[in-house]
Design a protein around this motif. Structure first.
Motif, short mmCIF file in Angstrom:
data_model
loop_
_atom_site.label_atom_id
_atom_site.label_comp_id
_atom_site.label_asym_id
_atom_site.label_seq_id
_atom_site.Cartn_x
_atom_site.Cartn_y
_atom_site.Cartn_z
N TRP A 1 0.78 -1.23 0.00
CA TRP A 1 0.00 0.00 0.00
C TRP A 1 0.82 1.29 0.00
N PRO A 2 2.08 1.32 0.45
CA PRO A 2 2.82 2.60 0.37
C PRO A 2 2.99 3.11 -1.06
N ALA A 3 2.88 2.19 -2.06
CA ALA A 3 3.04 2.63 -3.44
C ALA A 3 1.86 3.48 -3.92
N ASP A 4 0.74 3.40 -3.23
CA ASP A 4 -0.45 4.17 -3.62
C ASP A 4 -1.20 4.59 -2.36
N LEU A 5 -0.58 5.48 -1.60
CA LEU A 5 -1.14 5.87 -0.31
C LEU A 5 -2.52 6.50 -0.43
N GLY A 6 -2.72 7.28 -1.47
CA GLY A 6 -3.99 8.00 -1.61
C GLY A 6 -5.18 7.08 -1.60
N HIS A 7 -5.09 5.99 -2.35
CA HIS A 7 -6.20 5.05 -2.40
C HIS A 7 -6.13 4.03 -1.28
N SER A 8 -4.93 3.64 -0.89
CA SER A 8 -4.78 2.57 0.09
C SER A 8 -5.26 2.96 1.48
N LEU A 9 -5.09 4.23 1.84
CA LEU A 9 -5.53 4.66 3.17
C LEU A 9 -7.03 4.55 3.32
N ALA A 10 -7.75 4.65 2.23
CA ALA A 10 -9.20 4.45 2.28
C ALA A 10 -9.47 2.95 2.15
N PHE A 11 -9.11 2.22 3.22
CA PHE A 11 -9.14 0.77 3.16
C PHE A 11 -10.56 0.21 3.02
N TRP A 12 -11.57 1.06 3.32
CA TRP A 12 -12.95 0.56 3.20
C TRP A 12 -13.37 0.38 1.74
N HIS A 13 -12.63 0.98 0.84
CA HIS A 13 -12.84 0.70 -0.57
C HIS A 13 -12.03 -0.55 -0.94
N HIS A 14 -12.58 -1.33 -1.82
CA HIS A 14 -11.90 -2.58 -2.18
C HIS A 14 -10.58 -2.28 -2.87
N ALA A 15 -9.49 -2.77 -2.30
CA ALA A 15 -8.16 -2.59 -2.89
C ALA A 15 -7.90 -3.73 -3.86
N HIS A 16 -7.62 -3.36 -5.10
CA HIS A 16 -7.33 -4.39 -6.10
C HIS A 16 -5.86 -4.79 -5.94
N THR A 17 -5.63 -5.84 -5.23
CA THR A 17 -4.27 -6.24 -4.86
C THR A 17 -3.52 -6.84 -6.04
N TRP A 18 -2.21 -7.01 -5.84
CA TRP A 18 -1.37 -7.60 -6.90
C TRP A 18 -1.84 -9.01 -7.24
N PHE A 19 -2.33 -9.75 -6.24
CA PHE A 19 -2.73 -11.12 -6.50
C PHE A 19 -3.98 -11.17 -7.38
N GLU A 20 -4.94 -10.29 -7.08
CA GLU A 20 -6.16 -10.26 -7.89
C GLU A 20 -5.87 -9.77 -9.31
N THR A 21 -4.86 -8.90 -9.46
CA THR A 21 -4.47 -8.45 -10.79
C THR A 21 -3.82 -9.58 -11.58
N SER A 22 -3.06 -10.41 -10.88
CA SER A 22 -2.29 -11.47 -11.54
C SER A 22 -3.09 -12.75 -11.73
N VAL A 23 -3.91 -13.09 -10.73
CA VAL A 23 -4.59 -14.39 -10.74
C VAL A 23 -6.10 -14.18 -10.86
N SER A 24 -6.68 -14.86 -11.82
CA SER A 24 -8.13 -14.86 -12.01
C SER A 24 -8.52 -16.22 -12.57
N LEU A 25 -9.81 -16.46 -12.66
CA LEU A 25 -10.24 -17.74 -13.23
C LEU A 25 -9.75 -17.88 -14.67
N GLU A 26 -9.74 -16.78 -15.41
CA GLU A 26 -9.28 -16.86 -16.79
C GLU A 26 -7.79 -17.13 -16.87
N SER A 27 -7.00 -16.49 -16.00
CA SER A 27 -5.55 -16.72 -16.03
C SER A 27 -5.19 -18.11 -15.51
N LEU A 28 -6.06 -18.67 -14.67
CA LEU A 28 -5.79 -20.00 -14.14
C LEU A 28 -6.14 -21.10 -15.12
N TYR A 29 -7.32 -20.99 -15.73
CA TYR A 29 -7.85 -22.11 -16.50
C TYR A 29 -8.10 -21.79 -17.97
N GLY A 30 -7.83 -20.56 -18.40
CA GLY A 30 -7.99 -20.22 -19.80
C GLY A 30 -9.41 -20.41 -20.29
#
Length: 819
Positions: free
Chosen positions: A601-630
Motif C-alpha cells: 500500500w505505500p506505493a499508492d497511499l492515496g487510495h490505500s488509506l481508504a481501506f474501506w474501498h476494495h483494494a485491487h491487490t497484486w494477486f487479484e491483478t495477476s490471478v483470475s479464473l481466466e488466467s488460471l484455466y484459460g
C-alpha cells in the motif's frame, strides 16, 4: 524484448535450475555433509539462496505480464520442447500407445506459490543455522529440509496430476523424516518417544488422504485418458456440456476422492489429528510444514483441480473447511504451549482457504494461502526464537515480559499476529476479507445454499477467535513481568535441548496422558482460589499448585532423566536473551512480507488509506479464473442487483468488528496484569464447566481414534485408552470378520494358487526329466555309438588304409569272379 518479459528458451532452464539445486545440495550433503566445513550448512543455504533469487525473478516476470495485460500461462513442452517422457523416449516412439509425459507448467498461481516456497525455505535454512547449530544430526537435518523444498518446488511446477502426486508423496516421506528427527536419539527418552509416535501418526494419517487422491486420479484417467491439467480441464468442460450442463455422478465421486487428498494433507477434520503432533520436530520444520510446503499442497491441489469439482463436491468442500476453521480456532483458545497455539491456528486458517475454494472463491483461497505462508512462517520462527531465548521453555504461563529482552522477535511476532488477526494494511486483512466477502456474495447475491450461509456465519466467528487467541499469546508471552517457574513445566527439565534442537514438547500437541489426563491438571486454575466450588480455572499462576501437578512434574523429571543443569548448565530462571543474527534476519524478512505481502500500500497511499474501498491487490491483478484455466475456466456467478456492493460493506464491517472484538476481549482478560487475568479466566472457565474441559481436550477426537481405530499403548504396554464396547464394537466385529476373510478366503486362495503352481511344477519337472531329457539323451547315445564304430576305421594311418584298400579290392574281385 524487455528484461521482465518471459523468454521460454532461457527462463524454463532457469526454472529447472532453481528446482534441481536443492536436490543437488541434498545429494552432496547426504554423502559428504559430515566432512564439509560447518557440516555443509553454507552449501545448502547458498543453493537455496540462488534458487530463491530465481523464483523471485520469475515471479516479477509474472507480475510484469499481469500489469501489462499479457497472458501468463507457459508450458515448457509446447514452448521450448522440454519434456520428460516416462514410459517411452518420445510420443512418436510410443506408436499410439499411452505414454506418460511431464513438463513445467508455469502460470500466475504457480509463479506466486513458487516464490513463496523459495523465500520461506531460504529463511528457514538461514534460521536453522543459528537454531540447530548444536544438533547431533545437523548435516542430516539440512539434507532433509533441502529435499523437502525440492519436493514442493516440483509439485508447484508439475503440469499433470500424476507428477504432482509423486512429489506429493515425496513430501510425505520427508515430513516423516523431519518430524521424527529426534527419534534417532534414544538418549533423550521423552523426545525420542514423542517424535517416534508423531512421525508415524503423520505418515499414516496422511496416507488415508493420499489413497483417496490416488483413487480419484485413476477414475479421472479411466474416463479422460490423461493426467495433464489443461487436458483434464478441457475434457471435463466437454463432458459436462455433453451431459446437458450437469456434472455426471462419476465426476462427483472422483472429485470427492480428490478432495480426500486435501483433507489428509491440509489437515481438515477429521484427518487433522496429525498436524499438532508435527511439533515433535524442530521448530524450523514446523515453520515449513505449517506454512509454505506440506499443508499448502492440499490447498494448491484444490486450485489445480477446481474445474473438475461438481457443485455437490464444492458444497462439501465449503462445509468441511468452515467447520474445520471454527473447530480448530476454539481449541486454540485453550492451548498454553506456544507452538500448540500456532498449530491449531494453522488448521483453522487452512479451513478458511478450503472453504473459500468451496464457495467458488478460488482466487481468495489461493491468495490467503500465499499471505498465510509469510505470516505463519514468521510466527513459528518467532516462537522458536522465544523458546531459544527463554532457555527451552515454551509454556506461555512461564513467560511474560519477554519483549524487554527480545525486542526484534517481539516486533516481528506482533506484526505477523496483527496480520493473521485481519487488521487493515496487513497482508491477512486483504486475503481473509476476500473469503468472508465471497461467503456473503453467495448469501446476498441469489446463490444461497446451506454451505454458504454456514460459512458466512461461522467464518467470522472463527476470525474473532483467531484474533483472541493470537493476542492472548502476545499478552501472555511478551507483556507483564517475566515469570519463570510459575507452573510446573516439562520444558524446564529439558535444559539444553533447544540448543541441540530438542526444544519440542506439548501435551496439547500429542494428546497423550504423559502430561496429566486429569481435566484440572492441564494448568487450569483451581477454582477454589476464585471462589468456585468446582475445581475449574485457567492458566493458573499461583504459588500453590494441585498435588497431582507436582507429582506429575516430578514423575516427568525422573522418567525423562533430565536435569536443568545437565545440558549446558542453563537455569530455568535465567534472563531471556535475543536470538543470533541469522535467525533475526530471517524473522525480519518474513515479518516484512507479513505486512506488505498482501498489498504494497505505500506505493499508492492515496487510495490505500481508504481501506474501506476494495483494494485491487497484486494477486487479484495477476490471478483470475481466466488466467488460471484459460478457455476452460468455470463461469463466474452473476450477482443480483447491488448484491456485490452490499456484500462488500457487510463483509468489511463483519471482518473489522470480529477482529477488534477478539483483540479487545484478549486485552480485557490477559492484557491488564497476570494476577487479574487469572482471576477473570478462572471465572470464565468455571462458568463454562465441562464444556471448557471438552474443548481443552480437543473434543476427545484423539481418544476416540485411540479407542476405535488405533491400539495406543503406554511405555509399559498398557492400553492408553480403555475401549468402550459401545464405541468400538462395530470396529472389533469388522476386524474379526476381516481377519476371518483374510485367513480363510484370501489366504486360502493364495495357498490354492501356490499348491496348484507347485503341482504343475512337479509334473513339468517329471515330464522334462523323463520325456524331454530322455529324447535328447537317446539321440546323443545313438550318435555316440555310431561315432565309436566309425573311430575303428578312422585311425589316420596310411598303411592301414592301403591294407584295407588291397584286401577290399581282392574281396571284391573274388566276389565278381565267383559270381
Amino acid at each position: 524484448m524487455h528484461f521482465l518479459d518471459f523468454n521460454p528458451k532461457q527462463d524454463f532452464h532457469l526454472l529447472f535450475l532453481s528446482f534441481v539445486l536443492p536436490l543437488i545440495g541434498y545429494t552432496i550433503q547426504i554423502f559428504f555433509g559430515k566432512k564439509l566445513p560447518r557440516r555443509g550448512d553454507w552449501l545448502l543455504t547458498g543453493f537455496m539462496f540462488v534458487s530463491m533469487c530465481i523464483t523471485v525473478l520469475m515471479f516479477a516476470k509474472s507480475l510484469w505480464a499481469a500489469y501489462h495485460g499479457q497472458e501468463f500461462r507457459h508450458h515448457s513442452g509446447l514452448e521450448a520442447d522440454l519434456w520428460f517422457h516416462w514410459l517411452y523416449s518420445s510420443d512418436a516412439a510410443a506408436a499410439g500407445t499411452s505414454n506418460v509425459s511431464a513438463a513445467i507448467y508455469y502460470d500466475a498461481l504457480g509463479a506466486a506459490m513458487y516464490a513463496v516456497v523459495g523465500v520461506v525455505s531460504f529463511c528457514v535454512h538461514l534460521f536453522s543455522i543459528g537454531y540447530m547449530s548444536q544438533d547431533k544430526r545437523y548435516h542430516i537435518f539440512f539434507a532433509n529440509i533441502s529435499l523437502f523444498t525440492f519436493a514442493m518446488l516440483g509439485l508447484v511446477l508439475s503440469d499433470n496430476i500424476l507428477f504432482l502426486f509423486i512429489f506429493w508423496e515425496l513430501m510425505g516421506l520427508m515430513s516423516y523424516l523431519l518430524i521424527g528427527h529426534f527419534s534417532h536419539d534414544p538418549s533423550q527418552k521423552f523426545f525420542h518417544r514423542w517424535a517416534t509416535q508423531a512421525c508415524k501418526k503423520a505418515f499414516l494419517t496422511t496416507r488415508v488422504g493420499d489413497t483417496c487422491l490416488l483413487i480419484g486420479m485413476v477414475i479421472f484417467y479411466q474416463h479422460f485418458g490423461t493426467f495433464n491439467f489443461n487436458e483434464l480441464w478441457r475434457l471435463a468442460q466437454e463432458e459436462v456440456a455433453r451431459n446437458g450442463g450437469e456434472y455426471p455422478t462419476w465426476m462427483t465421486v472422483a472429485g470427492l476422492f480428490v478432495f480426500g487428498g486435501t483433507v489428509g494433507k491440509s489437515a481438515q477434520f477429521p484427518l487433522h489429528v496429525w498436524l499438532p503432533d508435527a511439533m515433535a520436530g524442530p521448530t524450523p520444520v514446523s515453520a515449513m510444514i505449517h506454512a509454505a510446503t506440506m499443508v499448502a499442497a492440499g490447498v494448491f491441489l484444490l486450485g489445480r483441480t477446481y474445474p473438475l469439482m461438481s457443485p455437490e463436491v464444492l458444497s462439501i468442500v465449503a462445509a468441511t473447511g468452515t467447520f474445520t476453521a471454527l473447530f480448530a480456532a476454539s481449541i486454540g483458545t485453550t492451548a498454553n504451549d506456544l507452538k500448540a497455539v500456532l498449530a491449531w491456528s494453522t488448521i483453522s486458517q487452512l479451513g478458511f482457504m478450503v472453504a473459500a475454494v468451496g464457495l467458488g472463491g478460488v482466487v481468495a483461497g489461493m491468495f490467503h494461502m500465499v499471505t498465510h505462508a509469510f505470516f505463519k512462517a514468521c510466527l513459528f520462527l518467532s516462537a522458536g526464537s522465544v523458546i531459544h531465548g527463554c532457555h527451552h521453555e515454551q509454556d506461555m504461563r512461564n513467560m511474560g515480559g519477554v519483549r524487554k529482552y527480545m525486542p526484534v522477535t517481539f516486533a516481528c511476532m506482533l506484526a505477523s499476529t496483527i496480520a493473521i488477526a485481519g487488521i487493515p494494511f496487513f497482508s491477512g486483512f486483504y486475503s481473509k476479507d476476500l473469503i468472508i466477502l465471497r461467503a456473503w456474495e453467495n448469501v446476498l447475491g441469489g446463490h444461497f445454499d446451506g454451505a454458504s450461509f454456514f460459512a458466512a456465519v461461522a467464518l467470522p466467528v472463527a476470525a474473532c477467535l483467531t484474533a483472541f487467541y493470537m493476542f492472548r499469546l502476545i499478552f501472555m508471552t511478551f507483556f507483564g513481568e517475566y515469570r519463570p517457574g510459575t507452573v510446573p513445566s516439562p520444558f524446564a527439565h529439558h535444559g539444553g535441548h533447544d540448543e541441540h534442537g530438542h526444544e519440542e514438547h506439548g501435551h496439547e500437541a500429542h494428546g497423550h496422558a504423559a502430561h496429566g489426563h486429569a481435566a484440572h491438571d492441564h494448568g487450569h486454575d483451581h477454582g477454589k482460589d476464585h471462589g468456585h466450588g468446582k475445581d475449574h480455572g485457567h492458566d493458573h499462576g499461583h504459588a500453590k499448585h494441585a498435588p497431582a501437578v507436582h507429582a506429575h512434574a516430578a514423575k516427568a523429571h525422573d522418567a525423562h532423566g533430565h536435569d536443568a543443569h545437565a545440558h549446558g548448565g542453563h537455569d530455568e530462571h535465567a534472563t531471556p536473551h535475543e536470538s543470533p543474527l541469522p535467525m533475526l534476519i530471517a524473522l525480519c524478512v518474513l515479518a516484512t512480507l507479513g505486512v506488505f505481502g498482501g498489498h504494497f500500500w505505500p506505493a499508492d497511499l492515496g487510495h490505500s488509506l481508504a481501506f474501506w474501498h476494495h483494494a485491487h491487490t497484486w494477486f487479484e491483478t495477476s490471478v483470475s479464473l481466466e488466467s488460471l484455466y484459460g478457455a476452460s475456466a468455470p463461469l463466474e456467478r452473476e450477482l443480483l442487483g447491488h448484491a456485490g456492493h452490499t456484500a462488500h460493506i457487510v463483509a468489511l464491517s463483519v471482518s473489522l468488528t470480529v477482529a477488534s472484538l477478539g483483540i479487545l476481549i484478549a486485552y480485557l482478560i490477559y492484557g491488564r496484569g497476570w494476577e487479574r487475568s487469572q482471576r477473570i479466566a478462572g471465572k470464565i472457565t468455571g462458568a463454562l464447566g465441562d464444556l471448557y474441559d471438552v474443548v481443552k481436550n480437543k473434543y476427545y477426537v484423539d481418544e476416540a481414534i485411540g479407542c476405535a481405530i488405533v491400539v495406543d499403548v503406554d511405555a509399559k504396554g498398557n492400553r492408553r485408552y480403555q475401549p468402550d464396547a459401545s464405541v468400538i464394537g462395530w470396529s472389533v466385529s469388522l476386524g474379526l470378520a476381516l481377519n476371518w476373510v483374510d485367513k480363510n478366503i484370501v489366504d486360502g486362495l493364495v495357498n490354492l494358487v501356490g499348491r496348484t503352481g507347485r503341482s504343475i511344477g512337479v509334473a513339468s519337472s517329471h515330464f522334462d526329466r523323463v520325456v524331454v531329457d530322455g529324447a535328447v539323451n537317446g539321440v546323443g547315445l545313438v550318435t555316440q555309438t555310431f561315432g565309436s564304430v566309425a573311430r575303428l576305421v578312422q585311425s589316420g594311418r596310411i598303411q592301414q588304409y592301403a591294407t584295407f584298400a588291397v584286401f577290399g579290392g581282392l574281396m571284391l574281385a573274388a566276389w565278381l569272379i565267383l559270381l
